[in-house]
Design a protein around this motif. Structure first.
Motif, mmCIF file in Angstrom:
data_model
loop_
_atom_site.group_PDB
_atom_site.id
_atom_site.type_symbol
_atom_site.label_atom_id
_atom_site.label_comp_id
_atom_site.label_asym_id
_atom_site.label_seq_id
_atom_site.Cartn_x
_atom_site.Cartn_y
_atom_site.Cartn_z
ATOM 1 N N LEU A 1 -71.568 71.305 55.329
ATOM 2 C CA LEU A 1 -71.773 72.412 56.261
ATOM 3 C C LEU A 1 -72.249 73.664 55.536
ATOM 4 C CD1 LEU A 1 -68.629 71.910 58.547
ATOM 5 C CD2 LEU A 1 -71.024 71.505 59.159
ATOM 6 N N SER A 2 -71.703 73.913 54.333
ATOM 7 C CA SER A 2 -72.121 75.101 53.577
ATOM 8 C C SER A 2 -73.588 75.006 53.176
ATOM 9 C CB SER A 2 -71.242 75.253 52.329
ATOM 10 O OG SER A 2 -69.906 75.542 52.680
ATOM 11 N N VAL A 3 -74.009 73.834 52.703
ATOM 12 C CA VAL A 3 -75.414 73.669 52.301
ATOM 13 C C VAL A 3 -76.328 73.826 53.513
ATOM 14 C CG1 VAL A 3 -77.103 72.016 51.424
ATOM 15 C CG2 VAL A 3 -74.880 72.256 50.301
ATOM 16 N N ALA A 4 -75.924 73.267 54.654
ATOM 17 C CA ALA A 4 -76.734 73.438 55.867
ATOM 18 C C ALA A 4 -76.844 74.908 56.240
ATOM 19 C CB ALA A 4 -76.105 72.639 57.012
ATOM 20 N N GLY A 5 -75.739 75.630 56.118
ATOM 21 C CA GLY A 5 -75.771 77.062 56.419
ATOM 22 C C GLY A 5 -76.654 77.827 55.454
ATOM 23 N N MET A 6 -76.626 77.459 54.162
ATOM 24 C CA MET A 6 -77.478 78.145 53.183
ATOM 25 C C MET A 6 -78.955 77.925 53.475
ATOM 26 S SD MET A 6 -75.604 77.822 49.472
ATOM 27 C CE MET A 6 -75.254 76.076 49.536
ATOM 28 N N ILE A 7 -79.307 76.702 53.867
ATOM 29 C CA ILE A 7 -80.711 76.426 54.192
ATOM 30 C C ILE A 7 -81.140 77.221 55.418
ATOM 31 C CG2 ILE A 7 -82.279 74.621 54.979
ATOM 32 C CD1 ILE A 7 -80.696 72.639 53.265
ATOM 33 N N ALA A 8 -80.259 77.285 56.419
ATOM 34 C CA ALA A 8 -80.586 78.083 57.613
ATOM 35 C C ALA A 8 -80.760 79.548 57.262
ATOM 36 C CB ALA A 8 -79.477 77.908 58.662
ATOM 37 N N ALA A 9 -79.896 80.058 56.360
ATOM 38 C CA ALA A 9 -80.018 81.462 55.947
ATOM 39 C C ALA A 9 -81.310 81.691 55.168
ATOM 40 C CB ALA A 9 -78.806 81.857 55.105
ATOM 41 N N ALA A 10 -81.663 80.740 54.298
ATOM 42 C CA ALA A 10 -82.894 80.881 53.516
ATOM 43 C C ALA A 10 -84.125 80.891 54.413
ATOM 44 C CB ALA A 10 -82.999 79.742 52.500
ATOM 45 N N LEU A 11 -84.074 80.178 55.541
ATOM 46 C CA LEU A 11 -85.208 80.130 56.470
ATOM 47 C C LEU A 11 -85.205 81.305 57.442
ATOM 48 C CD1 LEU A 11 -85.227 76.302 57.274
ATOM 49 C CD2 LEU A 11 -86.749 77.570 55.730
ATOM 50 N N GLY A 12 -84.209 82.180 57.327
ATOM 51 C CA GLY A 12 -84.172 83.375 58.153
ATOM 52 C C GLY A 12 -83.457 83.229 59.469
ATOM 53 N N TYR A 13 -82.745 82.130 59.673
ATOM 54 C CA TYR A 13 -82.049 81.908 60.939
ATOM 55 C C TYR A 13 -80.661 82.552 60.977
ATOM 56 C CZ TYR A 13 -85.688 78.500 61.927
ATOM 57 O OH TYR A 13 -86.897 77.898 62.159
ATOM 58 N N LEU A 14 -80.169 82.984 59.828
ATOM 59 C CA LEU A 14 -78.848 83.618 59.770
ATOM 60 C C LEU A 14 -78.935 84.930 59.013
ATOM 61 C CD1 LEU A 14 -76.474 80.599 58.860
ATOM 62 C CD2 LEU A 14 -76.753 81.687 61.089
ATOM 63 N N THR A 15 -78.353 85.958 59.577
ATOM 64 C CA THR A 15 -78.215 87.225 58.862
ATOM 65 C C THR A 15 -76.997 87.119 57.945
ATOM 66 O OG1 THR A 15 -76.730 88.200 60.508
ATOM 67 C CG2 THR A 15 -79.120 88.427 60.879
ATOM 68 N N PRO A 16 -76.821 88.050 56.976
ATOM 69 C CA PRO A 16 -75.629 88.025 56.121
ATOM 70 C C PRO A 16 -74.328 88.059 56.922
ATOM 71 C CG PRO A 16 -77.276 89.426 55.131
ATOM 72 C CD PRO A 16 -77.810 89.039 56.477
ATOM 73 N N VAL A 17 -74.290 88.863 57.979
ATOM 74 C CA VAL A 17 -73.061 88.957 58.779
ATOM 75 C C VAL A 17 -72.779 87.633 59.479
ATOM 76 C CG1 VAL A 17 -71.988 90.073 60.768
ATOM 77 C CG2 VAL A 17 -73.241 91.439 59.081
ATOM 78 N N GLN A 18 -73.811 87.042 60.078
ATOM 79 C CA GLN A 18 -73.627 85.751 60.751
ATOM 80 C C GLN A 18 -73.216 84.660 59.765
ATOM 81 O OE1 GLN A 18 -77.540 85.494 62.459
ATOM 82 N NE2 GLN A 18 -76.878 86.309 64.460
ATOM 83 N N GLY A 19 -73.832 84.666 58.582
ATOM 84 C CA GLY A 19 -73.474 83.688 57.560
ATOM 85 C C GLY A 19 -72.028 83.815 57.120
ATOM 86 N N ALA A 20 -71.557 85.056 56.996
ATOM 87 C CA ALA A 20 -70.161 85.267 56.593
ATOM 88 C C ALA A 20 -69.209 84.719 57.640
ATOM 89 C CB ALA A 20 -69.914 86.756 56.369
ATOM 90 N N LEU A 21 -69.508 84.953 58.900
ATOM 91 C CA LEU A 21 -68.628 84.473 59.962
ATOM 92 C C LEU A 21 -68.619 82.939 60.026
ATOM 93 C CD1 LEU A 21 -69.547 87.051 62.766
ATOM 94 C CD2 LEU A 21 -67.482 86.993 61.348
ATOM 95 N N ILE A 22 -69.787 82.335 59.835
ATOM 96 C CA ILE A 22 -69.859 80.872 59.863
ATOM 97 C C ILE A 22 -69.065 80.268 58.702
ATOM 98 C CG2 ILE A 22 -71.428 78.924 59.474
ATOM 99 C CD1 ILE A 22 -73.468 80.385 61.214
ATOM 100 N N GLN A 23 -69.214 80.868 57.509
ATOM 101 C CA GLN A 23 -68.485 80.318 56.360
ATOM 102 C C GLN A 23 -66.972 80.471 56.524
ATOM 103 O OE1 GLN A 23 -69.719 78.510 53.677
ATOM 104 N NE2 GLN A 23 -67.519 78.138 53.538
#
Length: 623
Positions: free
Chosen positions: A567-589
């Motif tokens: 799940l973390s790797v999937a989230g990192m890829i989504a963030a790298a592609l611009g689908y997650l902001t830092p705030v959204q990424g923090a909440l997901i993690q």
């Protein structure tokens, strides 16, 4: 809780900073909100950097670096809200991990908290409260209702009903008759009784258990160290994805979002929580594993080596046949032999006495007793002259011929009984297999153990007779302690080896095995010290139960790691592609971390098949 107080304080600071900033942001004071978020993040970052420094001094590199990078980058790029969420996430995750481990260790803390500090001793016709260290072997103690038995001893008055659940997981009290041995750590669930101390506090069962528990709590599993090594690879992947996102898009915020999603990693949360939960669950059933390392090793065992006497067998001779002669009834032969054997400390004599008590036979006190050590006993009972002992000894007490000696199977012991100058009968005694031994071996086969061997110092014909029908892969008889060590070493070529024993002669092999298991209820102190696992209850079926718990706890840990990292790797890829902001990424993690810990805590609810729920047979409970 003193050790977790700094973590609680950091969590409070991070929460206050984030909350104050959100309130100020809602009130239109963006500048003050930014300052509040930084104020809540900086103490956490400082504590994190200090921890990283200590880890580097120990030559350890962990995923705390990712958290430090994400917070620092967020602050530098003006993402103060993301930094505040990461600070709350990190401090909250650390606090939650500590809480989870504390919950998992509750069973072990209960053992420690139950250690009695004083004992009530009889002296000169009065009772006095003395420090536990002052109790010496031979002291007569009063165990009141609700008291924890302070030292190992013999029940000296009436009948005792003891709650052994803190030690064994059994739900019902165990009945102990006069003369039976009571283990320290059990609770008196019945009326008050007297106990004659057999050992001092430091040498008693419960003190040894406490020492083993403390060792278990200080341990760190090899699997956890493996997780630390995996963290290097995960750290490299995280930095690579963050750098690539920045390089190809020119947007540093995407790199921050990638770092935030990876903070903190489930790898460093799931393994210790699941394994410590497994330790607690095993202890609940009377299987004390000295650390998370042995628990993880138990899950990979391929070969089992068993001692015979006292391990696979009960270790105490039991009457399997009574041959009555001259018109005597079998119970009369047993009653006379047991009544006379009350004066002897020989193990066979004590087994005969216990067998008569189990049948409810009245045992009068003998007179004019004479004992020849190792040969037999003579005395007067009910006006009759009685002799009990070996065939030759009793034959020498008879007026006429002793008759033909009784044939017995290899390894059996025959006790002759003479009354008024004539042979009255024989008691045939042997050391039977423990109850549940065959079922335990079948369960271990089903759990993936490929080879099961017997290692004994006894004769080959005795070993084969006792184990007939068990389907063992090999029997090694006539072994010395060194021979058992060599056997364990040879079997390690086939995979990890578990050795089970109970005597001093087994201690070297227990230490040599990948996992050594000691029958701690009646076994020697040397074997318990050398072993990685100690069975607190005198039941061999707990071995299969412990292996089952170990396998399932390890599976839960690996499952949590795989799911969390995926799940973390999937989230990192989504963030790298611009689908997650830092705030959204923090909440997901944060959601990923909570899910991982909750999944790891499932190990606390492991309910092995056929988990013991009935009281022990009396002859086992009195061990």
């Amino acid at each position: 809780m003193g050790a977790t107080r700094p973590g609680t304080l950091l969590l409070a600071v991070a929460l206050a900073g984030l909350g104050a900033g959100l309130v100020l942001q809602g009130g239109g004071r963006a500048d003050l909100a930014h300052a509040a978020w930084l104020a809540g993040s900086l103490p956490v970052l400082a504590a994190l950097l200090a921890e990283i420094g200590r880890s580097l001094l120990r030559r350890e590199v962990g995923l705390d670096i990712v958290a430090a990078l994400s917070m620092s980058a967020a602050m530098l790029l003006g993402e103060a809200l993301a930094a505040a969420i990461v600070a709350l996430m990190y401090s909250g995750g650390t606090f939650l991990e500590a809480f989870a481990e504390g919950r998992a260790r509750r069973e072990m803390r209960d053992l420690l908290s139950r250690v009695p500090r004083t004992a009530t001793r009889h002296i000169d016709g009065r009772l006095e409260e003395v420090a536990l260290d002052a109790v010496a072997p031979g002291d007569r103690l009063l165990i009141r209702q609700g008291d924890v038995v302070p030292v190992d001893g013999q029940v000296a008055s009436g009948t005792a009903f003891l709650d052994t659940s803190p030690l064994t997981g059994e739900s019902l009290p165990v009945r102990l008759d006069r003369g039976a041995e009571a283990l320290s750590g059990a609770t008196n669930a019945g009326d008050a009784f007297d106990l004659v101390a057999l050992r001092g506090a430091r040498d008693s069962t419960y003190a040894g258990i406490v020492r083993l528990v403390e060792e278990a709590q200080r341990s760190k599993a090899p699997m956890s160290r493996l997780a630390d090594r995996w963290s290097l690879g995960f750290l490299a992947v995280t930095v690579a994805i963050a750098f690539a996102a920045w390089w190809f898009t020119g947007d540093p915020v995407r790199a921050v979002a990638v770092l935030v999603v990876a903070t903190p990693c489930p790898l460093i949360l799931a393994v210790p929580v699941a394994l410590v939960a497994g330790l607690s669950r095993a202890a609940h059933f009377g299987v004390l594993v000295k650390g998370a390392g042995p628990l993880e090793a138990m899950a990979r065992i391929r070969t089992l080596v068993l001692d015979k006497t006292g391990t696979l067998t009960d270790g105490r001779p039991q009457i399997v046949r009574i041959d009555a002669r001259g018109g005597m009834a079998p119970d009369d032969v047993l009653r006379l032999a047991a009544a006379l054997d009350q004066v002897s400390k020989h193990p066979v004599a004590q087994a005969i006495v216990q067998a008569a008590r189990d049948r409810g036979l009245p045992l009068p006190v003998p007179r004019d007793v004479a004992e020849v050590p190792g040969e037999g006993v003579t005395g007067t009972l009910d006006g009759c002259r009685v002799a009990v002992g070996g065939q030759g000894f009793v034959a020498g007490q008879l007026d006429g011929a002793a008759g033909d000696p009784l044939d017995a199977a290899p390894g059996a012991v025959t006790v002759a009984v003479g009354v008024d100058g004539r042979m009255a009968g024989h008691l045939v005694m042997s050391d039977p297999l423990r109850k549940g031994a065959a079922g335990m071996l079948a369960r271990l086969r089903g759990q993936g153990i490929a080879r099961i061997l017997l290692a004994t110092g006894d004769r080959d014909d005795v070993a084969r007779r006792v184990t007939q029908g068990l389907g063992l892969d090999g029997i090694r008889a006539g072994l010395t302690p060194d021979g058992k060590v060599l056997l364990v070493g040879a079997e390690r070529r086939n995979g990890p080896v578990m050795m089970v024993g109970d005597g001093v002669n087994d201690a070297p092999a227990l230490a040599a095995a990948d996992v050594g298991v000691a029958m701690g209820a009646r076994g020697a102190a040397a074997s318990a010290e050398a072993a990685d696992v100690v069975l607190l209850v005198d039941r061999i079926d707990r071995i299969a139960l412990g292996v089952d718990i170990a396998r399932r706890a390890r599976a839960i840990a690996l499952q949590s790691v795989a799911a969390g990292i995926g799940l973390s790797v999937a989230g990192m890829i989504a963030a790298a592609l611009g689908y997650l902001t830092p705030v959204q990424g923090a909440l997901i993690q944060e959601a990923i971390d909570v899910a991982v810990i909750l999944n790891a805590l499932r190990a606390l609810r492991i309910a092995p098949p056929e988990a013991p729920s009935t009281p022990f047979p009396q002859h086992e409970a009195t061990a």
